[in-house]
Write a protein that holds these residues in place. Structure first.
Motif, PDB file in Angstrom:
ATOM      1  N   LEU A  21       0.855  -1.195   0.000  1.00  0.00           N
ATOM      2  CA  LEU A  21       0.000   0.000   0.000  1.00  0.00           C
ATOM      3  C   LEU A  21       0.882   1.233   0.000  1.00  0.00           C
ATOM      4  O   LEU A  21       1.993   1.215   0.532  1.00  0.00           O
ATOM      5  CB  LEU A  21      -0.857  -0.068   1.269  1.00  0.00           C
ATOM      6  N   GLY A  31      -9.469   6.263  -3.847  1.00  0.00           N
ATOM      7  CA  GLY A  31      -8.953   4.915  -3.585  1.00  0.00           C
ATOM      8  C   GLY A  31      -8.643   4.232  -4.907  1.00  0.00           C
ATOM      9  O   GLY A  31      -9.417   4.342  -5.859  1.00  0.00           O
ATOM     10  N   HIS A  63      -3.443   0.398  -3.292  1.00  0.00           N
ATOM     11  CA  HIS A  63      -2.932  -0.894  -2.851  1.00  0.00           C
ATOM     12  C   HIS A  63      -3.061  -1.920  -3.968  1.00  0.00           C
ATOM     13  O   HIS A  63      -3.670  -1.645  -5.009  1.00  0.00           O
ATOM     14  CB  HIS A  63      -3.617  -1.350  -1.555  1.00  0.00           C
ATOM     15  N   THR A 106      -6.851   0.508  -6.813  1.00  0.00           N
ATOM     16  CA  THR A 106      -6.338  -0.855  -6.655  1.00  0.00           C
ATOM     17  C   THR A 106      -5.627  -1.263  -7.938  1.00  0.00           C
ATOM     18  O   THR A 106      -6.134  -1.016  -9.036  1.00  0.00           O
ATOM     19  CB  THR A 106      -7.502  -1.839  -6.385  1.00  0.00           C
ATOM     20  N   HIS A 139      -3.724  -5.988  -5.471  1.00  0.00           N
ATOM     21  CA  HIS A 139      -4.298  -7.341  -5.357  1.00  0.00           C
ATOM     22  C   HIS A 139      -3.444  -8.203  -6.273  1.00  0.00           C
ATOM     23  O   HIS A 139      -3.642  -8.186  -7.488  1.00  0.00           O
ATOM     24  CB  HIS A 139      -5.753  -7.370  -5.846  1.00  0.00           C
ATOM     25  N   TRP A 176     -12.264  -5.250   4.004  1.00  0.00           N
ATOM     26  CA  TRP A 176     -11.154  -4.545   4.645  1.00  0.00           C
ATOM     27  C   TRP A 176     -10.818  -3.253   3.880  1.00  0.00           C
ATOM     28  O   TRP A 176     -10.619  -2.192   4.475  1.00  0.00           O
ATOM     29  CB  TRP A 176      -9.918  -5.452   4.723  1.00  0.00           C
ATOM     30  N   ASP A 177     -10.754  -3.360   2.540  1.00  0.00           N
ATOM     31  CA  ASP A 177     -10.447  -2.178   1.708  1.00  0.00           C
ATOM     32  C   ASP A 177     -11.465  -1.075   1.988  1.00  0.00           C
ATOM     33  O   ASP A 177     -11.106   0.092   2.206  1.00  0.00           O
ATOM     34  CB  ASP A 177     -10.574  -2.499   0.204  1.00  0.00           C
ATOM     35  N   GLU A 184     -10.587   2.604   3.693  1.00  0.00           N
ATOM     36  CA  GLU A 184     -10.742   3.834   2.918  1.00  0.00           C
ATOM     37  C   GLU A 184     -11.852   4.702   3.509  1.00  0.00           C
ATOM     38  O   GLU A 184     -11.693   5.917   3.685  1.00  0.00           O
ATOM     39  CB  GLU A 184     -11.022   3.500   1.436  1.00  0.00           C
ATOM     40  N   MET A 187     -13.815  -3.918  -4.084  1.00  0.00           N
ATOM     41  CA  MET A 187     -13.138  -3.752  -2.797  1.00  0.00           C
ATOM     42  C   MET A 187     -13.489  -4.923  -1.872  1.00  0.00           C
ATOM     43  O   MET A 187     -14.636  -5.361  -1.840  1.00  0.00           O
ATOM     44  CB  MET A 187     -13.589  -2.461  -2.123  1.00  0.00           C
ATOM     45  N   SER A 188     -12.491  -5.377  -1.102  1.00  0.00           N
ATOM     46  CA  SER A 188     -12.781  -6.331  -0.030  1.00  0.00           C
ATOM     47  C   SER A 188     -13.395  -5.531   1.128  1.00  0.00           C
ATOM     48  O   SER A 188     -13.260  -4.305   1.165  1.00  0.00           O
ATOM     49  CB  SER A 188     -11.482  -7.003   0.428  1.00  0.00           C
ATOM     50  N   ASN A 212      -2.223  -9.187   5.613  1.00  0.00           N
ATOM     51  CA  ASN A 212      -2.927  -7.989   5.174  1.00  0.00           C
ATOM     52  C   ASN A 212      -2.091  -6.765   5.533  1.00  0.00           C
ATOM     53  O   ASN A 212      -1.679  -6.607   6.668  1.00  0.00           O
ATOM     54  CB  ASN A 212      -4.290  -7.880   5.861  1.00  0.00           C
TER      55      ASN A 212
END
Ligand SMILES: [Zn+2]
Ligand SMILES: [Zn+2]
Length: 457
Positions: A22, A118, A82, A120, A84, A96-97, A101, A93-94, A56
């Protein structure tokens, strides 16, 4: 983003040890008439302890605040990026993502005044995806992410910008480069500025190739003396004084092969602030204008707003006594960060831009007194203008398809007398004021205005 920033982010986010990573970056907003774009500026790399990479990835609030304060001081926004590593294509997005954010969206907007961005990066095919966050914590997905380089690479969000369905009328076109490239470039929003002999030819061919969204921009009407160059315009168009963009739109619609073509004409000059904002809505711009002021506006926009501009022109060198022709020279070049701008390229004289901006290029007394270097000399003719359109379209194909792995070739010059094509070794001046403005977006210098607006200055 530029390809330089893309490469830098790859180094940081695609780690050899197989861990996801990240980082934060700053961005400048670029506000068009209908589109808002975030232009990535500087990567803010984490200091020791500001992020940990273990299964993570996680980061500290201090890192986010440091980036936001740095961005705010420069009038910029913050992006959190970040990877993947096993991802392919546009990434969702997961949980967590989304949590990470969303939890910073309000703070970042309070410090910078701009929404948190954000992004990815998918490890398998290097596709990007992007969203901004409202201050209340709702994601707004982008429709695509563009990498402005020798090859224009776009990661498309298929939900917001679906791939146009291939048509049976496009079989031959698709056989030249395959369905993936066709699906990618036919989604580009393309603007052709100036629909004289070259711009009209380019615009009609883009429509025939299946490009879905094309606009043309030109303030002029068809006159009788245009009829030997505007192929498709009629005597009736000239006698009615029809706008050139109306004629162009009619011819483009007749040629279009896209299932739902979106073809628009803007009867305005790109020097007008409203037209300039419209230009910022497009992904690629063809510069088919000969006026110095309009060319200066497009020259600047290619760097400030990271929209590749394909520019070209012809110089016909006839003997003064009207007894023949010495040569004709065609110049074509893509304007983008990493390549010389029109001024460094010796294709735009800043002094002439000033004269045009003052409205003096239309003043016959001024032109007569200013000598032979001012005005005229660049008028195209029907038998030679296809040289310029083919040069521009070749550049476009290099930009979208990189035949043989070869992207944008740099500035080119074709000489008709010897039928030779040269690669020109023009370099950017280290003090070039245009190329120092890469990615500044809305902080760009104002070059637009009403014609002759500086006359009283
Ligand atoms: Zn993720
Ligand atoms: Zn330059």
């Amino acid at each position: 983003m530029t390809e330089t920033i893309d490469e830098l982010l790859h180094q940081h986010l695609l780690r050899a040890d197989g861990q996801e990573d990240l980082c934060l970056a700053t961005y400048a907003p670029s506000t068009g008439s209908r589109r808002w774009t975030a232009l990535l500026r500087d990567v803010v790399t984490p200091k020791p302890g500001e992020r940990t990479v273990h299964r993570n990835v996680s980061f500290t609030g201090d890192y986010m605040v440091r980036a936001a304060v740095q961005a705010a001081a420069a009038g910029l926004g913050v992006a959190i990026l970040h990877s993947h590593l096993r991802g392919r294509g546009w990434q969702r997005m997961s949980p967590w993502d989304a949590d990470a954010e969303q939890s910073y969206a309000h703070l970042v907007e309070a410090i910078t005044g701009l929404p948190l961005l954000g992004m990815t990066l998918a490890g398998v095919d290097q596709a990007w995806s992007a969203r901004t966050w409202t201050s209340t914590g709702t994601p707004v997905w982008a429709e695509g992410v563009r990498i402005d380089g020798g090859q224009l690479r776009v990661s498309w969000n298929d939900h917001l910008r679906p791939s146009p369905r291939a048509q049976d009328t496009q079989q031959r076109t698709i056989s030249a480069w395959g369905t993936t490239i066709q699906a990618d470039f036919s989604r580009l929003r393309i603007l052709v500025v100036g629909v004289g002999s070259v711009g009209l030819d380019v615009a009609v061919r883009l429509a025939a190739a299946g490009v879905q969204h094309i606009a043309v921009m030109d303030p002029d009407i068809v006159k009788r003396l245009n009829l030997d160059r505007l192929i498709g315009a009629t005597r009736r168009d000239a006698s009615l004084g029809r706008p050139k963009v109306d004629v162009a739109v009619q011819l483009m619609r007749a040629a279009a092969t896209a299932e739902q073509p979106d073809i628009v004409g803007h009867r305005m000059s790109v020097c007008d602030p409203e037209a300039h904002a419209i230009a910022l809505d497009y992904d690629v711009i063809f510069s088919c204008v000969d006026r110095p002021w309009a060319r200066a506006v497009l020259n600047s926009l290619a760097y400030t707003d990271l929209i590749p501009v394909l520019d070209g022109g012809i110089g016909i060198d006839a003997f003064d006594d009207g007894t023949g022709m010495r040569n004709a020279t065609v110049r074509t070049h893509a304007l983008r960060p990493g390549r010389p701008c029109m001024v460094c390229n010796k294709q735009l004289d800043p002094a002439l831009v000033q004269i045009d901006r003052q409205g003096l290029l239309d003043d016959p007394h001024y032109i007569a007194g200013a000598g032979p270097d001012i005005g005229g000399g660049h008028e195209n003719v029907a038998l030679l203008s296809p040289n310029v359109s083919v040069g521009l379209l070749n550049l476009f194909v290099s930009l979208i398809a990189a035949p043989g792995g070869e992207p944008d070739p740099g500035p080119l010059r074709f000489s008709l007398s010897t039928h030779s094509l040269e690669h020109l070794d023009h370099r950017s001046s280290p003090t070039c004021y245009v190329e120092q403005t890469v990615g500044i977006g809305d902080a760009r210098p104002t070059l637009t205005g009403a014609p002759g607006c500086e006359q009283s200055a």
